[in-house]
Design a protein around this motif. Structure first.
Motif, short mmCIF file in Angstrom:
data_model
loop_
_atom_site.label_atom_id
_atom_site.label_comp_id
_atom_site.label_asym_id
_atom_site.label_seq_id
_atom_site.Cartn_x
_atom_site.Cartn_y
_atom_site.Cartn_z
N VAL A 153 0.84 -1.21 0.00
CA VAL A 153 0.00 0.00 0.00
C VAL A 153 0.87 1.25 0.00
CG1 VAL A 153 -1.97 -1.13 1.09
CG2 VAL A 153 -0.26 -0.02 2.52
N PHE A 154 2.04 1.20 0.66
CA PHE A 154 2.97 2.34 0.62
C PHE A 154 3.57 2.49 -0.77
CE2 PHE A 154 3.20 0.89 5.13
CZ PHE A 154 2.69 2.03 5.73
N SER A 155 3.91 1.36 -1.38
CA SER A 155 4.49 1.40 -2.73
C SER A 155 3.51 1.99 -3.73
CB SER A 155 4.88 -0.02 -3.18
OG SER A 155 5.79 -0.60 -2.28
N TYR A 156 2.23 1.63 -3.62
CA TYR A 156 1.23 2.15 -4.55
C TYR A 156 1.10 3.67 -4.41
CZ TYR A 156 -0.18 -2.78 -4.82
OH TYR A 156 -0.19 -4.13 -5.00
N ALA A 157 1.21 4.17 -3.17
CA ALA A 157 1.11 5.62 -2.96
C ALA A 157 2.29 6.34 -3.60
CB ALA A 157 1.04 5.93 -1.46
N ILE A 158 3.50 5.83 -3.37
CA ILE A 158 4.69 6.47 -3.94
C ILE A 158 4.66 6.37 -5.46
CG2 ILE A 158 7.21 6.31 -4.07
CD1 ILE A 158 7.12 5.21 -1.16
N MET A 159 4.26 5.22 -5.98
CA MET A 159 4.15 5.04 -7.44
C MET A 159 3.17 6.04 -8.05
SD MET A 159 1.54 3.73 -9.49
CE MET A 159 0.71 2.51 -8.51
N SER A 160 2.05 6.26 -7.38
CA SER A 160 1.04 7.18 -7.91
C SER A 160 1.56 8.60 -7.97
CB SER A 160 -0.23 7.12 -7.05
OG SER A 160 -0.78 5.82 -7.05
N ILE A 161 2.29 9.01 -6.95
CA ILE A 161 2.86 10.36 -6.93
C ILE A 161 3.88 10.53 -8.05
CG2 ILE A 161 4.28 11.96 -5.58
CD1 ILE A 161 2.94 10.75 -3.06
N ILE A 162 4.77 9.55 -8.20
CA ILE A 162 5.79 9.62 -9.26
C ILE A 162 5.14 9.72 -10.63
CG2 ILE A 162 7.63 8.35 -10.41
CD1 ILE A 162 8.40 7.19 -7.67
N SER A 163 4.15 8.86 -10.88
CA SER A 163 3.51 8.82 -12.19
C SER A 163 2.72 10.09 -12.46
CB SER A 163 2.57 7.60 -12.29
OG SER A 163 3.29 6.40 -12.11
#
Length: 619
Positions: free
Chosen positions: A92-102
């Motif tokens: 769930v943390f990875s998905y949040a960071i991925m969303s911000i980067i994208s």
């Protein structure tokens, strides 16, 4: 239900299960036909491949989430929780960071350049050769992966439900071909929305029925706690540890960023949005969708453990692979409710259909944009539309063929998972090199990409040949003490356990199980590197090598490097709010202006792109 969780054979599909399964799949295909009929007047290539760039945030967000949920994910993620516990929940943390980067870096860039294929950027920033290499890497990995996506859940469900394996394989490909060919991206997105609802309904049905049978969610949670399944956080910095807080949050974030930021299947969805605000919002809503999905999948796995804690079906030989654990549970607890097992199987196949259809549509987009249009620039929109539909049929057939290859070469099922991650890392490193470093040139980019790919293939293939030892994978203990029915007469040959696509873990193959070769010195360190670090390794090698070679080959002396190819301060959402009034004025004056960007400079840059096309200086 007196013998629940005690092993032995389970019921197979009833007539109503077949009716529900077939009805839901045909309804999904009907959405494609409806979109085709409704949009007959819009036959242009952009309408087919990008939905006319008029999609809104919520359906695109659900489509992004659904395409992440392949059939392997639906079946495999609960098995992950069952065997390894809940560290996977940390994604769930990875998905949040991925969303911000994208959303904050890649969306503004791709919108500003108004591209169809993400690999167009590589030619704009570097040269034609790098674009062709990037596109070819994507086509190879996606075709192979898609074949595996079709085959793996079909194999697991075939052995549990009795559905004919090859009939399901061909039917899956044909349904995807129909609504991709006739409806284009709009059909794919709206079908994904329906399939997302079906997939989540399948999870909820399993959790709800399991909670009733076990006496509540509290009992499930309690069993999971005493079984060691709730030890989620491990701050062990060891890079060889399969899942820890650091491998998932650092490595997992970059791995998922490589999929959502530059993978054509995902990028094609959010650049189909009518404005950049909708595109960013789609990624953030998708993040919530991923949270819900992984949470339901984890709860499914814990429910499965609570029921089977005293009789593991895999050890008891009731199933031949971990991918069959959840279908086995479904037939065990839902068979008394005709139609519900059909709903679950439809959920698993909805995941497969979603992934296959998005792959086909993306493969068509990159092939047309990167190969066909440059080779035959005189083609009309009508001709391109026919080519789009023809390519959809072609790639659908290729993916079905890849499924056939996967059935004959068992190792390819595991290898495809790792290859998908290995290729994404160096490609993301190449994009970051181009976006953030003005000194990077095409010589450095090409050298960096090849170097990164060689390193990740080395470690990935090494991990396939010499899998990490059990002390690094930390598989939790399972029991068969409560089994009443010992399944000694089974004729199923257990094949190598597969994990969900979302983990992309290199796994032991049948070949390596049959041999007793001594492990080389690198096997217990370099080859045992967590699969989540493959992507960061590829990024770092690509960027560092690219910068060094660029500096040596005169990258710092480049002239006329186009500013719109780089990420600027105005691209970030926190710097874009002060220009809202100008943007609204711009949209009112030009209703055809599809960007709706946070900064009106994007519209000017689109014009500038066309004017400067002939002035590009590539080194």
């Amino acid at each position: 239900m007196d013998r629940l969780g005690t092993g032995g054979p389970v019921p197979t599909f009833s007539v109503w299960d077949y009716v529900v399964f077939a009805g839901l799949i045909l309804f999904a295909a009907g959405i494609g036909l409806f979109q085709a009929i409704r949009g007959r007047k819009d036959t242009g290539s952009e309408e087919f491949l990008l939905g006319g760039r008029q999609m809104t945030a919520v359906p695109v967000a659900l489509s992004l989430t659904a395409s992440f949920m392949s059939g392997i994910t639906v079946i495999g993620t609960p098995a992950e929780a069952y065997m390894y516990g809940t560290p996977y929940w940390l994604f769930v943390f990875s998905y949040a960071i991925m969303s911000i980067i994208s959303a904050e870096f890649f969306v503004p860039l791709f919108y500003r350049l108004a591209i169809t294929s993400t690999y167009e950027y590589l030619e704009m920033r570097f040269n034609k050769l790098i674009r062709v290499i990037g596109t070819s890497m994507y086509i190879a990995q996606t075709a192979l992966y898609t074949g595996m996506v079709i085959y793996a859940p079909a194999l697991a469900l075939n052995q549990i439900t009795g559905l004919d394996l090859w009939g399901v394989l061909v039917a899956t490909g044909v349904v995807c071909i129909i609504y991709c060919t006739l409806g284009g991206l709009k059909a794919v997105i709206w079908t994904d929305v329906f399939q997302m609802i079906i997939m989540l309904s399948g999870f909820v049905a399993v959790i709800a029925r399991g909670a009733v049978l076990q006496g509540g969610l509290g009992r499930i949670w309690n069993d999971s706690y005493y079984g060691g399944r709730l030890e989620t956080f491990s701050f062990d910095p060891d890079p060889l540890r399969r899942h820890s807080f650091w491998t998932i949050v650092v490595g997992g974030s970059l791995m998922w960023a490589s999929m959502y930021s530059i993978n054509q299947s995902q990028v094609q969805r959010y650049i189909s949005c009518r404005t950049i605000t909708h595109a960013k919002l789609a990624l953030y809503v998708n993040m919530v969708g991923l949270w819900v999905t992984v949470s339901l999948a984890m709860l499914c796995g814990l429910t499965m453990y609570s029921i089977h804690k005293d009789c593991d079906p895999f050890t008891n030989k009731d199933v031949g692979a971990s991918d069959q654990l959840l279908p086995y549970l479904v037939m065990e607890i839902l068979a008394d409710f005709p139609g519900l097992p059909g709903l679950f199987v439809a959920a698993a196949y909805s995941g497969t259909l979603s992934t296959v259809s998005s792959s086909i549509n993306a493969l068509v987009a990159v092939t047309v944009a990167d190969f066909i249009k440059p080779a035959w620039p005189w083609l009309t929109e009508k001709q391109l539309s026919w080519i789009n539909m023809g390519m959809s049929v072609f790639y659908g057939a290729v993916c079905i063929g890849m499924a056939g290859i996967a059935s004959m070469m068992g190792n390819i099922l595991q290898a495809a998972l790792s290859i998908f991650g290995m290729i994404s890392g160096p490609l993301l490193g190449l994009y970051m090199l181009g976006m953030f470093f003005r000194c990077a040139n095409s010589t450095g980019g090409l050298t960096g990409l090849i170097s990164g790919l060689v390193i990740t293939l080395w470690v990935g293939i090494g991990a396939q040949l010499y899998p990490p030892l059990l002390k690094k994978t930390l598989r939790l203990p399972l029991s068969v003490e409560g089994c009443i029915a010992q399944n000694d007469t089974t004729t199923m040959t257990p094949f190598t356990t597969m994990t969900p696509f979302t983990t992309m873990t290199p796994l032991t193959t049948v070949l390596q199980n049959a041999t007793s070769q001594p492990r080389p010195a690198l096997a217990d360190n370099w080859y045992s590197l967590s699969y989540l670090y493959f992507c960061p390794v590829g990024i770092l090698v690509t960027m560092i090598t690219g910068l060094i070679v660029s500096a040596i080959s005169g990258g710092c002396k480049q002239e006329k490097v186009r500013p719109e190819l780089f990420i600027g301060k105005s691209d970030l959402i926190c710097f874009g709010f002060n220009s809202d009034s100008k943007v609204s004025d711009l949209i009112e004056k030009d209703p055809n202006h599809i960007q709706g960007l946070d900064s009106p400079v994007f519209f000017d840059n689109e014009i500038a792109l066309k004017e400067k096309d002939q002035e590009i200086t590539k080194l």
